[in-house]
Motif scaffolding. Structure first.
Motif, PDB file in Angstrom:
ATOM      1  N   VAL A   1       0.855  -1.180   0.000  1.00  0.00           N
ATOM      2  CA  VAL A   1       0.000   0.000   0.000  1.00  0.00           C
ATOM      3  C   VAL A   1       0.893   1.232   0.000  1.00  0.00           C
ATOM      4  CG1 VAL A   1      -1.767   1.311   1.252  1.00  0.00           C
ATOM      5  CG2 VAL A   1      -1.819  -1.186   1.283  1.00  0.00           C
ATOM      6  N   THR A   2       0.602   2.169  -0.899  1.00  0.00           N
ATOM      7  CA  THR A   2       1.353   3.422  -0.928  1.00  0.00           C
ATOM      8  C   THR A   2       0.571   4.478  -0.169  1.00  0.00           C
ATOM      9  OG1 THR A   2       0.352   3.997  -3.043  1.00  0.00           O
ATOM     10  CG2 THR A   2       2.502   2.954  -3.116  1.00  0.00           C
ATOM     11  N   GLY A   3       1.223   5.064   0.818  1.00  0.00           N
ATOM     12  CA  GLY A   3       0.648   6.187   1.555  1.00  0.00           C
ATOM     13  C   GLY A   3       1.315   7.472   1.114  1.00  0.00           C
ATOM     14  N   GLU A   4       1.002   8.549   1.786  1.00  0.00           N
ATOM     15  CA  GLU A   4       1.583   9.844   1.421  1.00  0.00           C
ATOM     16  C   GLU A   4       3.095   9.860   1.629  1.00  0.00           C
ATOM     17  OE1 GLU A   4       1.790  13.314  -0.352  1.00  0.00           O
ATOM     18  OE2 GLU A   4      -0.102  12.244  -0.133  1.00  0.00           O
ATOM     19  N   ASP A   5       3.557   9.334   2.764  1.00  0.00           N
ATOM     20  CA  ASP A   5       4.986   9.371   3.092  1.00  0.00           C
ATOM     21  C   ASP A   5       5.616   7.991   3.254  1.00  0.00           C
ATOM     22  OD1 ASP A   5       5.137  12.216   3.230  1.00  0.00           O
ATOM     23  OD2 ASP A   5       4.106  12.116   5.161  1.00  0.00           O
ATOM     24  N   TYR A   6       4.831   6.940   3.120  1.00  0.00           N
ATOM     25  CA  TYR A   6       5.337   5.583   3.338  1.00  0.00           C
ATOM     26  C   TYR A   6       4.811   4.623   2.291  1.00  0.00           C
ATOM     27  CZ  TYR A   6       7.003   6.614   8.063  1.00  0.00           C
ATOM     28  OH  TYR A   6       7.685   7.119   9.133  1.00  0.00           O
TER      29      TYR A   6
ATOM     30  N   SER B   1      11.888  -1.073  -4.884  1.00  0.00           N
ATOM     31  CA  SER B   1      12.503   0.085  -5.542  1.00  0.00           C
ATOM     32  C   SER B   1      11.424   1.082  -5.893  1.00  0.00           C
ATOM     33  CB  SER B   1      13.231  -0.336  -6.822  1.00  0.00           C
ATOM     34  OG  SER B   1      14.254  -1.251  -6.535  1.00  0.00           O
ATOM     35  N   VAL B   2      11.759   2.358  -5.781  1.00  0.00           N
ATOM     36  CA  VAL B   2      10.848   3.437  -6.142  1.00  0.00           C
ATOM     37  C   VAL B   2      11.568   4.286  -7.188  1.00  0.00           C
ATOM     38  CG1 VAL B   2       9.627   5.472  -5.315  1.00  0.00           C
ATOM     39  CG2 VAL B   2       9.709   3.413  -3.899  1.00  0.00           C
ATOM     40  N   ASP B   3      10.942   4.385  -8.350  1.00  0.00           N
ATOM     41  CA  ASP B   3      11.541   5.075  -9.499  1.00  0.00           C
ATOM     42  C   ASP B   3      12.962   4.580  -9.772  1.00  0.00           C
ATOM     43  OD1 ASP B   3       9.326   6.527 -10.267  1.00  0.00           O
ATOM     44  OD2 ASP B   3       9.875   8.306  -9.112  1.00  0.00           O
ATOM     45  N   GLY B   4      13.149   3.255  -9.678  1.00  0.00           N
ATOM     46  CA  GLY B   4      14.419   2.633 -10.016  1.00  0.00           C
ATOM     47  C   GLY B   4      15.474   2.651  -8.925  1.00  0.00           C
ATOM     48  N   LYS B   5      15.174   3.231  -7.765  1.00  0.00           N
ATOM     49  CA  LYS B   5      16.146   3.293  -6.670  1.00  0.00           C
ATOM     50  C   LYS B   5      15.704   2.382  -5.534  1.00  0.00           C
ATOM     51  CE  LYS B   5      17.290   8.059  -7.724  1.00  0.00           C
ATOM     52  NZ  LYS B   5      17.143   9.435  -7.321  1.00  0.00           N
TER      53      LYS B   5
ATOM     54  N   LYS C   1       8.205   8.856  -0.470  1.00  0.00           N
ATOM     55  CA  LYS C   1       7.042   9.398  -1.179  1.00  0.00           C
ATOM     56  C   LYS C   1       6.938   8.640  -2.503  1.00  0.00           C
ATOM     57  CE  LYS C   1       7.081  13.943   0.940  1.00  0.00           C
ATOM     58  NZ  LYS C   1       5.850  13.864   1.683  1.00  0.00           N
ATOM     59  N   ALA C   2       5.899   7.816  -2.623  1.00  0.00           N
ATOM     60  CA  ALA C   2       5.809   6.958  -3.795  1.00  0.00           C
ATOM     61  C   ALA C   2       4.438   6.981  -4.461  1.00  0.00           C
ATOM     62  CB  ALA C   2       6.157   5.522  -3.396  1.00  0.00           C
ATOM     63  N   ARG C   3       3.575   7.848  -4.028  1.00  0.00           N
ATOM     64  CA  ARG C   3       2.220   7.872  -4.610  1.00  0.00           C
ATOM     65  C   ARG C   3       2.242   8.102  -6.108  1.00  0.00           C
ATOM     66  NH1 ARG C   3      -2.088  10.257  -0.500  1.00  0.00           N
ATOM     67  NH2 ARG C   3      -2.507   8.254   0.483  1.00  0.00           N
ATOM     68  N   ARG C   4       3.164   8.924  -6.572  1.00  0.00           N
ATOM     69  CA  ARG C   4       3.226   9.253  -7.999  1.00  0.00           C
ATOM     70  C   ARG C   4       4.478   8.672  -8.651  1.00  0.00           C
ATOM     71  NH1 ARG C   4       1.449  13.025  -4.898  1.00  0.00           N
ATOM     72  NH2 ARG C   4      -0.630  13.868  -5.156  1.00  0.00           N
ATOM     73  N   ALA C   5       4.991   7.625  -8.055  1.00  0.00           N
ATOM     74  CA  ALA C   5       6.228   7.001  -8.545  1.00  0.00           C
ATOM     75  C   ALA C   5       5.958   5.573  -8.995  1.00  0.00           C
ATOM     76  CB  ALA C   5       7.281   7.013  -7.432  1.00  0.00           C
ATOM     77  N   THR C   6       6.883   5.042  -9.761  1.00  0.00           N
ATOM     78  CA  THR C   6       6.833   3.644 -10.164  1.00  0.00           C
ATOM     79  C   THR C   6       7.428   2.799  -9.044  1.00  0.00           C
ATOM     80  OG1 THR C   6       7.038   4.248 -12.484  1.00  0.00           O
ATOM     81  CG2 THR C   6       7.636   1.985 -11.894  1.00  0.00           C
ATOM     82  N   ILE C   7       6.709   1.757  -8.652  1.00  0.00           N
ATOM     83  CA  ILE C   7       7.168   0.848  -7.601  1.00  0.00           C
ATOM     84  C   ILE C   7       7.498  -0.491  -8.230  1.00  0.00           C
ATOM     85  CG2 ILE C   7       6.479  -0.429  -5.529  1.00  0.00           C
ATOM     86  CD1 ILE C   7       4.664   1.898  -4.829  1.00  0.00           C
TER      87      ILE C   7
END
Length: 164
Positions: free
Chosen positions: A16-21, A70-74, A101-107
């Motif tokens: 689950v992606t939250g605002e900060d976690y 990984s979030v946005d490749g990191k 912060k991953a709400r708008r990122a690729t996971i």
């Protein structure tokens, strides 16, 4: 008639992606762990609280070595992680929290759990992004699943499909 729990080599990964976690929970059969006979000191086929107290950190570390987020490749390191037993079944759960912060990122989640569990191990993945569930399966042939963020227009289109 009582219903018995499955003994198939399947685990369930909920993200689950939250605002900060990003929150991750892996529900698995502990008896699939290669070293489970050493951990299961009372030989009941379950992970009980005393066994988790004695070996939980070691098992958590082993699972996290074979499960990468990984979030946005990191690659992201967990802020907190721990193991809990499900007192109503034979399952155990690894719960992990990543401060990112991953709400708008690729996971992307990558699994090598077959290395520490049975080679036929399968992980069913459910990723909840912006209220939308996304699914994948990780196994010996597919080690990686990538989840794109849900665009606002996708959410709006789904809502309009339900209102028509």
């Amino acid at each position: 008639m009582p219903v018995l729990a499955h003994t198939l080599p399947i685990s369930y990964l909920f993200i689950v992606t939250g605002e900060d976690y990003v929150h991750l929970q892996l529900t698995f059969n502990p008896f699939e762990l290669a070293n489970f006979s050493e951990v299961d000191t009372n030989k009941n086929g379950r992970l009980d609280p005393p066994e988790i107290n004695a070996q939980g950190d070691k098992i958590t570390h082993l699972l996290l070595e074979n499960l990468t987020l990984s979030v946005d490749g990191k690659k992201v390191s967990p802020e907190t992680a721990g193991l809990v037993a499900d007192p109503s079944s034979h399952h155990a759960m690894l719960r992990v929290h990543y401060r990112v912060k991953a709400r708008r990122a690729t996971i992307t989640v990558e699994s090598n759990l077959q290395k520490v569990m049975s080679s036929s191990h399968v992980t069913q993945v459910n990723c909840l992004r912006g209220g939308e569930p996304m699914f994948a399966q990780l196994d010996s042939q597919s080690h990686k699943a990538t989840f794109q963020p849900v665009a606002p227009e996708q959410k709006a289109a789904k809502r309009s499909n339900f209102t028509n």
